[in-house]
Scaffold this motif. Sequence first.
Motif, PDB file in Angstrom:
ATOM      1  N   ALA A 148       0.844  -1.199   0.000  1.00 50.87           N
ATOM      2  CA  ALA A 148       0.000   0.000   0.000  1.00 50.87           C
ATOM      3  C   ALA A 148       0.874   1.242   0.000  1.00 50.87           C
ATOM      4  CB  ALA A 148      -0.928   0.008   1.210  1.00 50.87           C
ATOM      5  N   ILE A 149       0.671   2.108  -0.995  1.00 45.26           N
ATOM      6  CA  ILE A 149       1.448   3.336  -1.119  1.00 45.26           C
ATOM      7  C   ILE A 149       0.655   4.496  -0.518  1.00 45.26           C
ATOM      8  CG2 ILE A 149       2.854   2.628  -3.074  1.00 45.26           C
ATOM      9  CD1 ILE A 149       0.847   3.914  -4.943  1.00 45.26           C
ATOM     10  N   GLU A 150       1.398   5.427   0.077  1.00 42.26           N
ATOM     11  CA  GLU A 150       0.773   6.540   0.804  1.00 42.26           C
ATOM     12  C   GLU A 150       1.219   7.863   0.195  1.00 42.26           C
ATOM     13  OE1 GLU A 150       0.598   8.321   5.363  1.00 42.26           O
ATOM     14  OE2 GLU A 150       1.428   6.331   4.989  1.00 42.26           O
ATOM     15  N   PRO A 151       0.330   8.594  -0.470  1.00 37.79           N
ATOM     16  CA  PRO A 151       0.731   9.878  -1.042  1.00 37.79           C
ATOM     17  C   PRO A 151       0.962  10.938   0.031  1.00 37.79           C
ATOM     18  CG  PRO A 151      -1.605   9.461  -1.445  1.00 37.79           C
ATOM     19  CD  PRO A 151      -1.049   8.223  -0.831  1.00 37.79           C
ATOM     20  N   VAL A 152       1.971  11.763  -0.212  1.00 41.97           N
ATOM     21  CA  VAL A 152       2.354  12.862   0.686  1.00 41.97           C
ATOM     22  C   VAL A 152       2.753  14.046  -0.191  1.00 41.97           C
ATOM     23  CG1 VAL A 152       3.898  13.616   2.540  1.00 41.97           C
ATOM     24  CG2 VAL A 152       3.252  11.201   2.367  1.00 41.97           C
ATOM     25  N   TYR A 153       2.275  15.233   0.120  1.00 45.40           N
ATOM     26  CA  TYR A 153       2.505  16.384  -0.761  1.00 45.40           C
ATOM     27  C   TYR A 153       3.987  16.625  -1.027  1.00 45.40           C
ATOM     28  CZ  TYR A 153       2.928  21.003  -2.671  1.00 45.40           C
ATOM     29  OH  TYR A 153       3.284  22.061  -3.483  1.00 45.40           O
ATOM     30  N   THR A 154       4.850  16.446  -0.051  1.00 43.34           N
ATOM     31  CA  THR A 154       6.277  16.725  -0.228  1.00 43.34           C
ATOM     32  C   THR A 154       7.038  15.576  -0.891  1.00 43.34           C
ATOM     33  OG1 THR A 154       6.672  15.966   2.041  1.00 43.34           O
ATOM     34  CG2 THR A 154       6.385  18.350   1.703  1.00 43.34           C
ATOM     35  N   HIS A 155       6.350  14.513  -1.246  1.00 45.93           N
ATOM     36  CA  HIS A 155       6.985  13.348  -1.868  1.00 45.93           C
ATOM     37  C   HIS A 155       6.643  13.276  -3.354  1.00 45.93           C
ATOM     38  CE1 HIS A 155       7.302  11.015   2.216  1.00 45.93           C
ATOM     39  NE2 HIS A 155       7.910  12.179   2.238  1.00 45.93           N
ATOM     40  N   ILE A 156       7.141  12.236  -4.007  1.00 45.90           N
ATOM     41  CA  ILE A 156       6.894  12.072  -5.443  1.00 45.90           C
ATOM     42  C   ILE A 156       5.405  11.913  -5.718  1.00 45.90           C
ATOM     43  CG2 ILE A 156       7.321  10.565  -7.431  1.00 45.90           C
ATOM     44  CD1 ILE A 156      10.077   9.965  -6.127  1.00 45.90           C
ATOM     45  N   LEU A 157       4.738  11.097  -4.907  1.00 44.89           N
ATOM     46  CA  LEU A 157       3.273  10.997  -5.013  1.00 44.89           C
ATOM     47  C   LEU A 157       2.679  12.123  -4.175  1.00 44.89           C
ATOM     48  CD1 LEU A 157       2.272   7.236  -4.921  1.00 44.89           C
ATOM     49  CD2 LEU A 157       2.764   8.707  -6.856  1.00 44.89           C
ATOM     50  N   ASP A 159      -0.040  14.145  -4.846  1.00 39.73           N
ATOM     51  CA  ASP A 159      -1.477  14.422  -4.863  1.00 39.73           C
ATOM     52  C   ASP A 159      -2.226  13.216  -5.418  1.00 39.73           C
ATOM     53  OD1 ASP A 159      -1.222  14.523  -7.685  1.00 39.73           O
ATOM     54  OD2 ASP A 159      -1.057  16.701  -7.693  1.00 39.73           O
ATOM     55  N   ALA A 160      -3.540  13.318  -5.415  1.00 40.00           N
ATOM     56  CA  ALA A 160      -4.369  12.193  -5.847  1.00 40.00           C
ATOM     57  C   ALA A 160      -4.200  11.904  -7.330  1.00 40.00           C
ATOM     58  CB  ALA A 160      -5.834  12.475  -5.526  1.00 40.00           C
ATOM     59  N   GLN A 161      -4.004  12.931  -8.147  1.00 40.08           N
ATOM     60  CA  GLN A 161      -3.880  12.711  -9.582  1.00 40.08           C
ATOM     61  C   GLN A 161      -2.616  11.925  -9.928  1.00 40.08           C
ATOM     62  OE1 GLN A 161      -4.422  16.219 -11.985  1.00 40.08           O
ATOM     63  NE2 GLN A 161      -6.143  16.944 -10.756  1.00 40.08           N
ATOM     64  N   ARG A 162      -1.488  12.272  -9.331  1.00 35.70           N
ATOM     65  CA  ARG A 162      -0.255  11.522  -9.601  1.00 35.70           C
ATOM     66  C   ARG A 162      -0.351  10.103  -9.056  1.00 35.70           C
ATOM     67  NH1 ARG A 162       4.671  14.208 -11.036  1.00 35.70           N
ATOM     68  NH2 ARG A 162       5.989  13.050  -9.581  1.00 35.70           N
ATOM     69  N   THR A 163      -1.003   9.939  -7.916  1.00 39.33           N
ATOM     70  CA  THR A 163      -1.178   8.595  -7.367  1.00 39.33           C
ATOM     71  C   THR A 163      -2.030   7.745  -8.288  1.00 39.33           C
ATOM     72  OG1 THR A 163      -1.015   9.557  -5.152  1.00 39.33           O
ATOM     73  CG2 THR A 163      -1.875   7.310  -5.315  1.00 39.33           C
ATOM     74  N   ARG A 164      -3.090   8.337  -8.840  1.00 39.18           N
ATOM     75  CA  ARG A 164      -3.932   7.603  -9.785  1.00 39.18           C
ATOM     76  C   ARG A 164      -3.135   7.195 -11.024  1.00 39.18           C
ATOM     77  NH1 ARG A 164      -7.536   4.615  -8.687  1.00 39.18           N
ATOM     78  NH2 ARG A 164      -6.453   3.202 -10.102  1.00 39.18           N
ATOM     79  N   ARG A 165      -2.278   8.092 -11.515  1.00 37.28           N
ATOM     80  CA  ARG A 165      -1.432   7.769 -12.663  1.00 37.28           C
ATOM     81  C   ARG A 165      -0.548   6.564 -12.379  1.00 37.28           C
ATOM     82  NH1 ARG A 165       2.106  12.604 -14.760  1.00 37.28           N
ATOM     83  NH2 ARG A 165       2.928  10.863 -16.003  1.00 37.28           N
ATOM     84  N   VAL A 166       0.030   6.525 -11.191  1.00 38.78           N
ATOM     85  CA  VAL A 166       0.914   5.422 -10.826  1.00 38.78           C
ATOM     86  C   VAL A 166       0.134   4.123 -10.703  1.00 38.78           C
ATOM     87  CG1 VAL A 166       2.342   4.513  -8.962  1.00 38.78           C
ATOM     88  CG2 VAL A 166       2.682   6.849  -9.762  1.00 38.78           C
ATOM     89  N   LEU A 167      -1.017   4.167 -10.046  1.00 40.44           N
ATOM     90  CA  LEU A 167      -1.829   2.956  -9.907  1.00 40.44           C
ATOM     91  C   LEU A 167      -2.214   2.405 -11.275  1.00 40.44           C
ATOM     92  CD1 LEU A 167      -4.182   4.074  -6.995  1.00 40.44           C
ATOM     93  CD2 LEU A 167      -2.397   2.328  -6.858  1.00 40.44           C
ATOM     94  N   ASP A 168      -2.588   3.280 -12.188  1.00 36.18           N
ATOM     95  CA  ASP A 168      -2.987   2.832 -13.520  1.00 36.18           C
ATOM     96  C   ASP A 168      -1.801   2.297 -14.308  1.00 36.18           C
ATOM     97  OD1 ASP A 168      -5.577   3.554 -12.924  1.00 36.18           O
ATOM     98  OD2 ASP A 168      -5.498   5.466 -13.994  1.00 36.18           O
ATOM     99  N   ALA A 169      -0.626   2.917 -14.127  1.00 35.49           N
ATOM    100  CA  ALA A 169       0.556   2.473 -14.861  1.00 35.49           C
ATOM    101  C   ALA A 169       1.055   1.128 -14.355  1.00 35.49           C
ATOM    102  CB  ALA A 169       1.667   3.527 -14.746  1.00 35.49           C
TER     103      ALA A 169
END
Length: 287
Positions: A148-157, A159-169
Amino acid sequence: MNIGIRLHDTAPGTLAQRARAALAAGSACTQLALQKTLGAAYAQPAACTPGLAATVRRALGPLDVAVLGCYLNLGSADEAAFAAMAAQYEAHLRLSRLLGGCVVGTETGSPYAGAPEAEVHGEAALERLIRRLRVLAATAEKLGTLLAIEPVYTHILCDAQRTRRVLDAVASPNVRVILDPVNLLHPGNLGRRQAVLDEAVALLGRDTTVLHVKDYVRDGDTLRAVAAGQGEMDYGPLFAALLPQKPEMHILLENTTPQNAGDALARVRALVMRATPQPDPFGLPEG
């Protein structure tokens, strides 16, 4: 209710003592970080044996492990370090199954200490992260466990949009999300806080397996994390939108202290009951 606190937020002591403290505060589940509660030697791949899992489960008693923490920097630009990192993730994924099927939780870090925001949030960092998550996803699929990955504003993930991109990729059913709403906030987006949280539920809700719950206060030009109920955060709308779809999802409080954990758990439990008022079909005692 599957609500609890992290074991390393309890007073220092043995694993059994920490578990008793979490139970006394009202926890039904917990997050276990081996290095923070047992020591670095117990987090190494060689140590992650069935014997360790059995001993941990005895020490925890009725306390369920919701998340086994393996918060290594997946976003590091040090390519040579990833092989050892992958071995540690694989060991944690094996151990998670022996502990009853908890998820292995991680954040995504940044390329290096002090990296500028433009680089942390850039495409090169995101592509590196996707390559590495594909490796770990294949391991999780082979073992039948969840990362399970946890998005954090100061990290690579960030926001929600970048996290969604990663999950889909990555496109793996074994890669899920730990959603910490406060981690998505920063001084620049507080004015549209509810829109940020609504977007997170819309884009990540179906993949969210665990909720992290804490609060924040403004501290100059930064946000300082505090225990639930001690700041500005309003969880009512998010709970109402997400929890009816995910009854009994694990909810873990962060940034509690031994002095305020019981009060924070009671506050969050009341909010959960308000968001999910249906009768309890299980008939289990609390805690």
